[in-house]
Design an enzyme around this catalytic site. Structure first.
Site, PDB file in Angstrom:
ATOM      1  N   TYR A 181       5.283  -0.523   5.659  1.00 45.34           N
ATOM      2  CA  TYR A 181       4.475  -0.946   6.799  1.00 45.34           C
ATOM      3  C   TYR A 181       5.108  -2.228   7.369  1.00 45.34           C
ATOM      4  CZ  TYR A 181       0.485   2.077   5.371  1.00 45.34           C
ATOM      5  OH  TYR A 181      -0.339   3.130   5.049  1.00 45.34           O
ATOM      6  N   HIS A 187      -4.904   1.950  14.230  1.00 49.71           N
ATOM      7  CA  HIS A 187      -3.758   2.348  13.402  1.00 49.71           C
ATOM      8  C   HIS A 187      -3.708   3.875  13.217  1.00 49.71           C
ATOM      9  CE1 HIS A 187      -0.681   1.921  10.269  1.00 49.71           C
ATOM     10  NE2 HIS A 187      -1.311   2.931   9.694  1.00 49.71           N
ATOM     11  N   GLU A 188      -4.798   4.446  12.778  1.00 54.55           N
ATOM     12  CA  GLU A 188      -4.808   5.896  12.502  1.00 54.55           C
ATOM     13  C   GLU A 188      -4.589   6.704  13.784  1.00 54.55           C
ATOM     14  OE1 GLU A 188      -4.443   6.223   9.528  1.00 54.55           O
ATOM     15  OE2 GLU A 188      -5.470   4.509   8.664  1.00 54.55           O
ATOM     16  N   HIS A 244      -0.988   7.224  14.522  1.00 58.47           N
ATOM     17  CA  HIS A 244      -0.367   8.304  13.736  1.00 58.47           C
ATOM     18  C   HIS A 244      -0.455   9.664  14.431  1.00 58.47           C
ATOM     19  CE1 HIS A 244       0.950   6.369  10.122  1.00 58.47           C
ATOM     20  NE2 HIS A 244      -0.224   5.820   9.893  1.00 58.47           N
ATOM     21  N   GLU A 270       4.878   5.070   9.338  1.00 65.77           N
ATOM     22  CA  GLU A 270       4.106   3.844   9.072  1.00 65.77           C
ATOM     23  C   GLU A 270       4.702   2.653   9.828  1.00 65.77           C
ATOM     24  OE1 GLU A 270       1.303   3.902   8.083  1.00 65.77           O
ATOM     25  OE2 GLU A 270       1.103   5.558   6.697  1.00 65.77           O
TER      26      GLU A 270
HETATM   27 ZN   LIG Z   1      -0.593   4.418   8.494  1.00 65.89          ZN
END
Ligand SMILES: [Zn+2]
Length: 495
Positions: free
Chosen positions: A432, A351-352, A355, A374
């Site tokens: 999200y 996930h990170e 980004h 997000e």
């Molecule tokens: Zn995030």
């Protein structure tokens, strides 16, 4: 609870707004207006010249007190800024410890598990072109009035003497007995957009920061035993009994830092030559290698779908951030707790890492548009975890579950200001889950092939820029026609 303050400060904004007349509402909701494609810098750059922004920091780390002291220089090139200008002092959100307004009450015990603790940033002096000038501090803002002395629009130098106290908490900035880490910590120029400065206070929901790409140079002096990690490429020199770590990051949206005498460094170089590094005080070689192998696959995946990871370094750093992980350019912070469970740790890293593209390379106004960073990160993360048919089944179910998941809240429209969220669950479920569902529906309406082209075009047009809502909408229209724009618009309507 303390009233949260969010300010949009007009410098000459109100006057220009009144002179130019009010904007009418869009009369044709399915036909997008001309999209705003801009870097914020472009709006204030001197005509015909390339604007540039460089932050240089020279800091001394004091082991005993967990303080950093030194100097920050900001160089603004070819930017026609008229004063006063705001620098964000988000570190001051930690000044009140438990009494601060930067977190939701349900997070209190996790953030302050080691007791109440305060952090701050103190500005000791401000210089313009080397001369000390007056300035004003307003909680999380430092205002500098420019016309106090002569300066050149080609290269304006601001410098600050500062002191930063790192609190013993589990947050974006914090520490434990193994390490300390800092995120959203350096005085950062507000964003100038539509003739006004956009600045934010450290709200508890989301990532309440809006920054533009800049170049960063950091020099951090520590005792020899310490390892210093930051956004960019690190180099180390020894000077007497001090270790000087220089960190260089170009065209990145922010700079994060971690300092520890316990970090072990694990490195894996990808076939594309990117140095993937894991800094941990708890993992063994075997687990670290497994994480780094998985990380290479993650970077390949996002790169294939959106566009290549453009930097040489990528650091995964063990810290104690309360929600599992936090993204910064070229560096992500993952909590110790998550890293102990490989499945959990891998999902957080996936996930990170996403980004890096949505927030980092492709910027957005995170105060207003977290549905972008997000939502897209969550949706693309699912695309990695699931096969195409599983993805369809997942979102079919998610659509049914969404109604129940959101019934506790009246305000579930996307694109609302962060101050409307009353809990992390409220924010999470809207920005999200609900936003990812919207991106799935856009993907489905465009069809797979067009959607892949759409992501690549987004990358091509907006690398190191800001993707405004209207710009995203127009690109949806180009790649998916009216039906896609109708889906997009439906998510922004108040229910
Ligand atoms: Zn995030």
């Amino acid at each position: 609870m303390k009233q949260y303050i969010f300010k949009v400060i007009g410098v000459f904004g109100l006057l220009i707004y009144l002179l130019s007349g009010c904007r009418a509402a869009d009369p044709h909701p399915t036909e997008p207006q001309k999209a705003e494609q801009y870097t914020v810098v472009e709006q204030i750059q001197t005509e015909g010249k390339e604007a540039g922004m460089t932050y240089r920091l020279m800091l001394d780390f004091h082991e005993e007190t967990q303080r950093l002291t030194g100097k920050q220089e900001i160089l603004l090139e070819n930017m026609d800024i008229k004063g006063p200008i705001p620098l964000q002092l988000w570190m001051n959100a930690y000044r009140y410890g438990k009494k601060g307004a930067f977190y939701f009450p349900e997070m209190r015990d996790r953030i302050f598990s080691k007791g109440d603790s305060r952090g701050y940033i103190d500005i000791k002096a401000v210089y313009l072109e080397g001369k000390a000038i007056d300035y004003e501090i307003e909680d999380q803002l430092l205002w500098i009035d420019l016309p106090q002395i002569e300066y050149s629009k080609e290269a304006l130098h601001i410098s600050l003497d500062l002191e930063i106290q790192v609190p013993k908490i589990s947050h974006r900035t914090g520490s434990n007995d193994k390490a300390l880490w800092l995120g959203n910590w350096i005085p950062t120029l507000g964003i100038y957009q539509d003739n006004q400065w956009i600045v934010s206070s450290y709200l508890p929901a989301g990532d309440p920061f809006f920054t533009q790409a800049a170049d960063y140079r950091l020099m951090i002096a520590t005792p020899l035993a310490y390892t210093v990690v930051g956004s960019g490429t690190e180099k180390v020199e020894i000077l007497d009994d001090r270790k000087i770590t220089t960190i260089e990051g170009n065209d990145i949206r922010d700079v994060a830092l971690a300092v520890s005498r316990n970090y072990k460094e694990f490195i894996h170089r990808t076939k594309d030559g990117i140095a993937l590094k894991l800094y941990s005080y708890s993992l063994d070689q075997k687990t670290a290698d497994a994480y780094l192998k998985e990380l290479e696959k993650n970077i390949d995946y996002y790169g294939r779908r959106i566009g290549p990871y453009p930097y040489e370094d990528f650091d995964v750093v063990e810290t104690e951030f309360m929600t599992g992980g936090m993204e910064y350019p070229c560096m992500i912070m993952i909590s110790s707790q998550n890293l102990q469970d490989f499945a959990k740790g891998s999902a957080t890293i996936l996930h990170e890492t996403g980004h890096q593209w949505f927030y980092g390379i492709l910027g957005n106004n995170q105060l207003q548009d977290p549905w972008f960073d997000e939502g897209l990160t969550t949706f693309l993360q699912k695309g990695y975890e699931l096969q195409a048919d599983e993805l369809d089944a997942f979102y079919k179910k998610e659509k049914l579950q969404m109604k129940k998941a959101l019934e506790a809240w009246e305000n579930i429209a996307l694109g609302e200001n962060l101050k409307v969220y009353d809990s992390w669950s409220h924010y999470y479920r809207v920005n999200y889950r609900r936003a990812a569902l919207m991106h799935y529906e856009i993907y489905q309406a465009m069809g797979e092939e067009k959607y892949e082209d759409f992501l690549k075009e987004l990358y091509r047009q907006y690398q190191n820029k800001i993707v405004a809502r209207e710009a995203f909408r127009e690109l949806c229209y180009q790649y998916g026609g009216k039906k896609t724009v109708l889906i997009f618009d439906s998510y922004f309507k108040k229910q």
